[in-house]
Design an enzyme around this catalytic site. Structure first.
Site, PDB file in Angstrom:
ATOM      1  N   HIS A 160      -6.789   0.021   7.388  1.00 21.70           N
ATOM      2  CA  HIS A 160      -7.470  -1.184   7.847  1.00 21.70           C
ATOM      3  C   HIS A 160      -7.999  -0.893   9.245  1.00 21.70           C
ATOM      4  O   HIS A 160      -7.363  -0.156  10.013  1.00 21.70           O
ATOM      5  CB  HIS A 160      -6.455  -2.325   7.896  1.00 21.70           C
ATOM      6  CG  HIS A 160      -7.044  -3.698   7.772  1.00 21.70           C
ATOM      7  ND1 HIS A 160      -8.380  -3.939   7.624  1.00 21.70           N
ATOM      8  CD2 HIS A 160      -6.449  -4.929   7.764  1.00 21.70           C
ATOM      9  CE1 HIS A 160      -8.577  -5.249   7.525  1.00 21.70           C
ATOM     10  NE2 HIS A 160      -7.433  -5.862   7.604  1.00 21.70           N
ATOM     11  N   GLU A 209     -10.897 -18.954 -18.793  1.00 25.71           N
ATOM     12  CA  GLU A 209     -12.117 -18.377 -19.375  1.00 25.71           C
ATOM     13  C   GLU A 209     -12.768 -17.390 -18.404  1.00 25.71           C
ATOM     14  O   GLU A 209     -13.306 -16.352 -18.804  1.00 25.71           O
ATOM     15  CB  GLU A 209     -13.083 -19.517 -19.725  1.00 25.71           C
ATOM     16  CG  GLU A 209     -14.377 -19.025 -20.326  1.00 25.71           C
ATOM     17  CD  GLU A 209     -15.224 -20.141 -20.938  1.00 25.71           C
ATOM     18  OE1 GLU A 209     -14.674 -21.225 -21.225  1.00 25.71           O
ATOM     19  OE2 GLU A 209     -16.435 -19.922 -21.093  1.00 25.71           O
ATOM     20  N   GLN A 228       0.831  -1.214   0.000  1.00 26.36           N
ATOM     21  CA  GLN A 228       0.000   0.000   0.000  1.00 26.36           C
ATOM     22  C   GLN A 228       0.864   1.263   0.000  1.00 26.36           C
ATOM     23  O   GLN A 228       0.511   2.266  -0.616  1.00 26.36           O
ATOM     24  CB  GLN A 228      -0.941   0.034   1.216  1.00 26.36           C
ATOM     25  CG  GLN A 228      -2.209  -0.774   1.052  1.00 26.36           C
ATOM     26  CD  GLN A 228      -3.100  -0.285  -0.076  1.00 26.36           C
ATOM     27  OE1 GLN A 228      -3.294   0.915  -0.269  1.00 26.36           O
ATOM     28  NE2 GLN A 228      -3.655  -1.206  -0.844  1.00 26.36           N
ATOM     29  N   ALA A 233       0.688  -6.891  11.609  1.00 26.02           N
ATOM     30  CA  ALA A 233       1.455  -7.454  12.732  1.00 26.02           C
ATOM     31  C   ALA A 233       2.618  -6.538  13.109  1.00 26.02           C
ATOM     32  O   ALA A 233       2.884  -6.319  14.296  1.00 26.02           O
ATOM     33  CB  ALA A 233       1.960  -8.849  12.371  1.00 26.02           C
ATOM     34  N   SER A 252     -24.322 -18.885 -23.995  1.00 26.72           N
ATOM     35  CA  SER A 252     -25.362 -19.668 -24.687  1.00 26.72           C
ATOM     36  C   SER A 252     -26.568 -19.916 -23.780  1.00 26.72           C
ATOM     37  O   SER A 252     -26.452 -19.875 -22.550  1.00 26.72           O
ATOM     38  CB  SER A 252     -24.777 -21.010 -25.111  1.00 26.72           C
ATOM     39  OG  SER A 252     -24.453 -21.766 -23.948  1.00 26.72           O
ATOM     40  N   GLU A 289     -11.377 -11.399   2.030  1.00 24.81           N
ATOM     41  CA  GLU A 289     -10.104 -11.952   1.519  1.00 24.81           C
ATOM     42  C   GLU A 289      -9.979 -13.448   1.812  1.00 24.81           C
ATOM     43  O   GLU A 289      -9.394 -14.185   1.024  1.00 24.81           O
ATOM     44  CB  GLU A 289      -8.901 -11.152   2.051  1.00 24.81           C
ATOM     45  CG  GLU A 289      -8.678 -11.249   3.534  1.00 24.81           C
ATOM     46  CD  GLU A 289      -7.894 -10.073   4.126  1.00 24.81           C
ATOM     47  OE1 GLU A 289      -7.785  -9.028   3.477  1.00 24.81           O
ATOM     48  OE2 GLU A 289      -7.418 -10.220   5.267  1.00 24.81           O
TER      49      GLU A 289
HETATM   50  N1  LIG Z   1      -1.507  -5.100   0.593  1.00 29.17           N
HETATM   51  C1  LIG Z   1      -2.566  -4.397   0.208  1.00 29.17           C
HETATM   52  O1  LIG Z   1      -2.753  -4.101  -0.983  1.00 29.17           O
HETATM   53  C2  LIG Z   1      -3.570  -3.912   1.199  1.00 29.17           C
HETATM   54  C3  LIG Z   1      -3.175  -3.629   2.502  1.00 29.17           C
HETATM   55  N2  LIG Z   1      -4.043  -2.995   3.341  1.00 29.17           N
HETATM   56  C4  LIG Z   1      -3.605  -2.626   4.671  1.00 29.17           C
HETATM   57  O2  LIG Z   1      -2.549  -1.669   4.553  1.00 29.17           O
HETATM   58  C5  LIG Z   1      -1.603  -1.819   5.599  1.00 29.17           C
HETATM   59  C6  LIG Z   1      -0.227  -2.058   5.012  1.00 29.17           C
HETATM   60  O3  LIG Z   1      -0.232  -3.318   4.354  1.00 29.17           O
HETATM   61  P1  LIG Z   1       0.859  -3.762   3.273  1.00 29.17           P
HETATM   62  O4  LIG Z   1       1.136  -2.638   2.361  1.00 29.17           O
HETATM   63  O5  LIG Z   1       0.359  -5.038   2.703  1.00 29.17           O
HETATM   64  O6  LIG Z   1       2.126  -4.035   4.203  1.00 29.17           O
HETATM   65  P2  LIG Z   1       3.447  -4.903   3.891  1.00 29.17           P
HETATM   66  O7  LIG Z   1       3.292  -6.267   4.443  1.00 29.17           O
HETATM   67  O8  LIG Z   1       3.743  -4.762   2.444  1.00 29.17           O
HETATM   68  O9  LIG Z   1       4.529  -4.157   4.794  1.00 29.17           O
HETATM   69  C7  LIG Z   1       4.785  -2.768   4.677  1.00 29.17           C
HETATM   70  C8  LIG Z   1       6.170  -2.363   5.142  1.00 29.17           C
HETATM   71  O10 LIG Z   1       6.376  -2.685   6.486  1.00 29.17           O
HETATM   72  C9  LIG Z   1       7.778  -2.793   6.684  1.00 29.17           C
HETATM   73  N3  LIG Z   1       7.989  -3.555   7.928  1.00 29.17           N
HETATM   74  C10 LIG Z   1       7.608  -4.827   8.190  1.00 29.17           C
HETATM   75  N4  LIG Z   1       7.939  -5.143   9.463  1.00 29.17           N
HETATM   76  C11 LIG Z   1       8.487  -4.029  10.007  1.00 29.17           C
HETATM   77  C12 LIG Z   1       8.981  -3.705  11.300  1.00 29.17           C
HETATM   78  N5  LIG Z   1       8.981  -4.603  12.290  1.00 29.17           N
HETATM   79  N6  LIG Z   1       9.465  -2.455  11.509  1.00 29.17           N
HETATM   80  C13 LIG Z   1       9.475  -1.554  10.524  1.00 29.17           C
HETATM   81  N7  LIG Z   1       9.016  -1.801   9.273  1.00 29.17           N
HETATM   82  C14 LIG Z   1       8.525  -3.022   9.044  1.00 29.17           C
HETATM   83  C15 LIG Z   1       8.268  -3.491   5.438  1.00 29.17           C
HETATM   84  O11 LIG Z   1       9.608  -3.120   5.188  1.00 29.17           O
HETATM   85  C16 LIG Z   1       7.330  -2.955   4.368  1.00 29.17           C
HETATM   86  O12 LIG Z   1       7.944  -1.901   3.682  1.00 29.17           O
HETATM   87  C17 LIG Z   1      -2.128  -2.968   6.462  1.00 29.17           C
HETATM   88  O13 LIG Z   1      -2.929  -2.420   7.464  1.00 29.17           O
HETATM   89  C18 LIG Z   1      -2.999  -3.762   5.481  1.00 29.17           C
HETATM   90  O14 LIG Z   1      -4.000  -4.536   6.093  1.00 29.17           O
HETATM   91  C19 LIG Z   1      -5.310  -2.597   2.936  1.00 29.17           C
HETATM   92  C20 LIG Z   1      -5.736  -2.862   1.668  1.00 29.17           C
HETATM   93  C21 LIG Z   1      -4.945  -3.643   0.745  1.00 29.17           C
HETATM   94  C1  LIG Z   2      -6.228  -6.172  -1.306  1.00 31.96           C
HETATM   95  C2  LIG Z   2      -7.076  -6.119  -0.113  1.00 31.96           C
HETATM   96  O1  LIG Z   2      -7.903  -5.245   0.034  1.00 31.96           O
HETATM   97  C3  LIG Z   2      -6.958  -7.201   0.862  1.00 31.96           C
HETATM   98  C4  LIG Z   2      -7.163  -8.471   0.096  1.00 31.96           C
HETATM   99  O2  LIG Z   2      -7.962  -7.049   1.816  1.00 31.96           O
HETATM  100  C5  LIG Z   2      -5.618  -7.217   1.545  1.00 31.96           C
HETATM  101  O3  LIG Z   2      -4.573  -7.238   0.859  1.00 31.96           O
HETATM  102  O4  LIG Z   2      -5.572  -7.230   2.784  1.00 31.96           O
HETATM  103 MG   LIG Z   3      -9.276  -5.402   1.468  1.00 32.36          MG
HETATM  104 MG   LIG Z   4      -7.282  -7.060   3.847  1.00 31.46          MG
END
Ligand SMILES: NC(=O)C1=CN([C@@H]2O[C@H](COP(=O)(O)OP(=O)(O)OC[C@H]3O[C@@H](n4cnc5c(N)ncnc54)[C@H](O)[C@@H]3O)[C@@H](O)[C@H]2O)C=CC1
Ligand SMILES: CC(=O)[C@](C)(O)C(=O)O
Ligand SMILES: [Mg+2]
Ligand SMILES: [Mg+2]
Length: 354
Positions: free
Chosen positions: A124, A248, A41, A101, A270, A212
């Protein structure tokens, strides 16, 4: 806010017409938006805001792949890219975009920098809703809200670049400044949302975790695997089984559903297919509904969030996750898929150019 009728229920939404980018820029004019974490994100939201003329900085651990990615994406160390604590210090709006986490581990540090008047932004409802598990309890003087793009950060960025917009939900948990509404809506528009719909933290996280684990990711893989296995066990080839199960759907039929709904997709198939689909969908609904009930219960009791926290806070969680993803990738179904994808004419064209 506009009230729109969603299948008979009136709901509040904010559209770009009502809250254009110029208004978002005006609201955020004196803010420094610090995007903490540059995973999935983080890049989507930070780059969209940057391109939308918002004063955005990134906070990320140095000597990490994500730091290097931020640099190659145009963030400049010491100017718009900082170590996490420095960004927390500089930001007036803290976009907390570490994995759910990891947010627990960094919380004591974040908390120190949440001085009165700042805003804490999530994508979130997880950390706040499951506060007994996360320990995330924001101080009284800050605004706390969320904008949750309903899709991957990768899609958020891609759609922005195509001039489209992913829709997002938004919610306010705490309005300390009296400006939480305009701040959160401005951020929602600035990160590239097509429109925003209203929710609260608990509803966002309950529906998101259900979705999800359900139709968006968990259930769909389960259904694919079940149908594929049956076709294979009856002597169909992998390519035939894959085409009738996945290819498909993604290439031909789901784009039609996205465009105009299920009945329209049916109507473009169809009469034989329509008859069968209309006869069988309720049987699938009835067979899976108890599983969805069980899933929702598992979300609502905090079992899913606890499992996610427990597994994602292990030091070797990345390796374990990668091993499980590899198992999926190496399955016959997805190996067949790899070959099928390579045969798409557009992919062959790319291969022959490169
Ligand atoms: N992945 C997605 O597309 C979506 C994510 N979200 C929400 O957005 C938020 C971010 O999710 P993501 O982008 O998936 O996160 P991610 O799992 O990609 O992690 C983001 C960053 O956290 C850093 N990181 C991990 N552990 C760390 C620590 N202990 N100390 C410092 N930095 C640390 C990593 O280097 C990384 O750059 C969450 O709340 C998630 O639920 C919401 C919608 C979709
Ligand atoms: C992409 C999205 O919105 C999810 C599936 O809820 C997530 O990555 O946590
Ligand atoms: Mg979502
Ligand atoms: Mg999610």
């Amino acid at each position: 806010m506009a009230q729109l009728n969603f299948g008979g229920t009136e709901e509040n939404v904010v559209t770009r017409d009502e809250f254009p980018l110029s208004k978002a820029q005006e609201v955020l004019r004196n803010e420094t938006v610090a995007v903490i974490g540059y995973g999935v994100q983080g890049p989507g939201q930070a780059l969209n805001q940057k391109d939308n003329g918002i004063n955005v900085i990134v906070g990320q651990r140095k000597n990490s792949k994500s730091w290097d990615k931020a640099v190659s994406d145009g963030f400049v160390p010491g100017e718009t890219l900082f170590e996490i604590e420095e960004a927390l210090e500089k930001g007036t709006i803290i976009c907390y975009l570490l994995s759910d986490a990891a947010q627990i581990e960094l919380w004591p540090t974040v908390q120190k920098h949440l001085t009165p008047g700042k805003a804490l932004y999530f994508s979130h409802g997880f950390g706040i809703t499951f506060k007994e598990q996360t320990g995330i309890l924001p101080p009284a003087g800050v605004d706390v809200f969320l904008v949750a793009p309903k899709g991957s950060g990768t899609s958020l960025r891609r759609m922005f670049l195509q001039g489209r917009g992913l829709n997002s939900s938004f919610a306010i948990f705490q309005d300390a400044t009296g400006k939480a509404w305009e701040r959160v809506v401005a951020l929602g528009i600035a990160v590239g949302s097509g429109y925003l719909f209203e929710t609260d933290f608990k509803k966002e996280v309950y529906s998101d975790l259900t979705g999800e684990r359900g139709t968006l990711m968990g259930c769909i893989q389960g259904i694919f695997a079940a149908q594929y296995d049956v076709l294979r066990s009856k002597g169909h080839t992998p390519s035939e089984a894959f085409n009738e199960t996945v290819e498909e759907l993604t290439q031909s039929l789901m784009p039609l559903v996205a465009e105009n709904g299920m009945d329209w997709m049916y109507a473009n198939c169809s009469t034989t297919a329509q008859r069968g689909a209309l006869d069988w969908w309720k049987k699938f609904r009835d067979a899976t509904k108890p599983v969805f009930e069980e899933l929702y219960e598992s979300v609502a009791t905090g079992k899913e969030s606890q499992r996610s926290i427990d597994s994602n806070s292990q030091p070797d969680y990345r390796e374990k996750l990668n091993a499980e993803l590899k198992e999926l990738r190496d399955s016959e179904l997805w190996q067949a898929g790899k070959t099928v994808r390579s045969l798409r004419p557009e992919n062959q064209a790319i291969e022959s150019i490169s």
